[in-house]
Design an enzyme around this catalytic site. Structure first.
Site, PDB file in Angstrom:
ATOM      1  N   ARG A  41       0.821  -1.214   0.000  1.00 52.53           N
ATOM      2  CA  ARG A  41       0.000   0.000   0.000  1.00 52.53           C
ATOM      3  C   ARG A  41       0.854   1.262   0.000  1.00 52.53           C
ATOM      4  O   ARG A  41       0.476   2.269  -0.623  1.00 52.53           O
ATOM      5  CB  ARG A  41      -0.948  -0.010   1.202  1.00 52.53           C
ATOM      6  N   LYS A 203     -20.933 -18.321   2.007  1.00 56.22           N
ATOM      7  CA  LYS A 203     -22.334 -18.140   2.375  1.00 56.22           C
ATOM      8  C   LYS A 203     -23.077 -17.205   1.438  1.00 56.22           C
ATOM      9  O   LYS A 203     -22.582 -16.144   1.063  1.00 56.22           O
ATOM     10  CB  LYS A 203     -22.437 -17.592   3.807  1.00 56.22           C
ATOM     11  N   GLY A 356     -10.302 -10.504  -1.214  1.00 54.35           N
ATOM     12  CA  GLY A 356      -9.076 -11.115  -0.715  1.00 54.35           C
ATOM     13  C   GLY A 356      -8.786 -12.491  -1.284  1.00 54.35           C
ATOM     14  O   GLY A 356      -7.665 -12.772  -1.730  1.00 54.35           O
ATOM     15  N   GLY A 379     -13.877  -4.105   0.967  1.00 54.23           N
ATOM     16  CA  GLY A 379     -15.266  -3.755   1.237  1.00 54.23           C
ATOM     17  C   GLY A 379     -15.840  -2.769   0.245  1.00 54.23           C
ATOM     18  O   GLY A 379     -17.019  -2.840  -0.111  1.00 54.23           O
TER      19      GLY A 379
END
Length: 408
Positions: A41, A203, A356, A379
């Site tokens: 980063r 899920k 990820g 996210g």
């Protein structure tokens, strides 16, 4: 999507001698001694910082690090290790400035053009998380140009990511954020058809809103992992003791029905790779999807399903990829993900990938150079797939609409 690009301002000479505040994402992992263990980063932030310095700006950079308590700067929350590493990479000292919100000086003078400082962890400032307007105005008063270059925070409306963009004289996108905005627009706003999405994961519940959003946009929706098991169950197929969510069968059927009504589909695996236990050494058995036994665990799609999906990807115009289709960490159950990963890499389609596990698969199969765009947003990328407008995108687009796109 219309927004002001920092690169354009620099090219036009609009930032020479100006104060530039860059919101970067320097949230790097550290060991127990506070040593940086991975600096991707920091390296990614260099283009924007160098662009500002070469354009003759007085450059301030800030970022969050970890999860500090507002109003309290603990040693482990300090950007001091980041300042040292940033200085090494830039080949020049990068002073770290604390208590900067109401202004600061360097040895009694103002920051000069061609200089760069790192402003201490912005999440220590009281009001940061709540996007406090007073705090945002104080930040905005420090600069002539605010540059958002931290896509990983673009889904958060915080003072250093959103509020400051409301009040700064000019608010623009740095090269990292601009590349994300361009890629997302190309993949979802004006995609070349057919548009195919791959959504994997354990899920349905964690990605239901993504599936529902994509079902109204895509021409093909490939599901994998535990999500695929739930869709197989919804289609009336046996899944043994595989991970699934029986309480979400109606939602899965609704997604399939929505796709079918649009002349699209959610392809259900016709063969799978099963095991009797969940571990890397468990013997793998390829079975027809109709032949899964009560004590079987489905850990991957089978070779016929993988080959069929690979052909579909070859014919795609745009591919959006989020998540593997099997337990690719176990070699015996990695072939489905490997086949699709290589098909994406070989496809002439524009591809955008994020998440990820997806990045891990891209690294494992060495296909990064052949993916159209790899999102590092986590996210933020998922919220885009959900159909949400990210706060950073919204404020930068709105500011651009009311700006002369220059400094006078």
């Amino acid at each position: 999507m219309t927004f002001i690009r920092f690169a354009d301002l620099c090219a036009a000479g609009s930032v020479a001698g100006r104060r530039v505040l860059i919101r970067a994402d320097l949230n790097v992992p550290q060991d127990e001694q506070g040593r940086i263990t991975e600096d991707t980063r920091i390296r990614a932030s260099l283009d924007c910082i160098r662009m500002a310095l070469q354009a003759g700006a007085a450059v301030m950079v800030t970022s969050h690090l970890g999860r500090p308590t507002e109003g309290t700067l603990r040693p482990e929350d300090s950007l001091a290790p980041v300042a040292l590493r940033l200085g090494e990479l830039l080949g020049r000292p990068v002073p770290l400035v604390a208590n900067w919100v109401d202004g600061f000086s360097l040895q009694g003078r103002a920051l000069a053009a061609g200089e760069v400082v790192l402003l201490e962890n912005c999440r220590v400032n009281v009001g940061e998380k709540k996007n406090d307007a007073t705090l945002a105005k104080r930040m905005a008063a420090l600069c002539d140009v605010f540059v958002h270059d931290a896509f990983g925070t673009a889904h958060r409306a915080e003072a250093s990511t959103h509020g400051v963009a409301e009040f700064a004289p000019i608010a623009c996108a740095g090269p990292l954020l601009a590349a994300e905005m361009d890629a997302i627009s190309r993949a979802l706003a004006q995609p070349a058809r057919p548009l195919v999405a791959i959504v994997g994961g354990s899920k349905v519940s964690t990605k239901l809103s993504i599936l529902e959003s994509l079902a109204s946009k895509v021409d093909g929706l490939i599901v994998g992992g535990g999500i695929a098991n739930t869709f197989m169950l919804a289609a009336g197929l046996p899944i043994g003791k595989s991970l699934a969510e029986p309480d979400l069968l109606e939602q899965a059927r609704a997604v399939m029905a929505l796709m079918k009504a649009r002349g699209a589909e959610v392809p259900i695996p016709v063969d799978v790779v099963t095991a009797k236990a969940f571990h890397a050494d468990a013997p793998a058995t390829v079975k027809a999807a109709t032949d899964v036994a009560d004590d079987d665990l489905i850990l991957d799609i089978g070779p016929v399903s993988a080959a069929t999906l690979a052909q579909r990807l070859q014919a795609a115009g745009t591919i959006v990829w989020n998540g593997p289709v099997g337990v690719f960490e176990f070699e015996a159950y990695s072939q489905g993900t490997a086949t699709l990963a290589r098909a994406i890499a070989d496809s002439p389609a524009f591809s955008i990938a994020g998440g990820g596990d997806t990045l891990a698969a891209i690294a494992k199969y060495g296909i990064a150079p052949r993916i159209g765009y790899i999102s590092t947003g986590g996210g933020a990328f998922l919220e885009v797939l959900e159909g949400k407008t990210l706060p950073a995108f919204e404020v930068l687009a709105r500011r651009a609409a009311h700006s002369s796109q220059g400094l006078h």
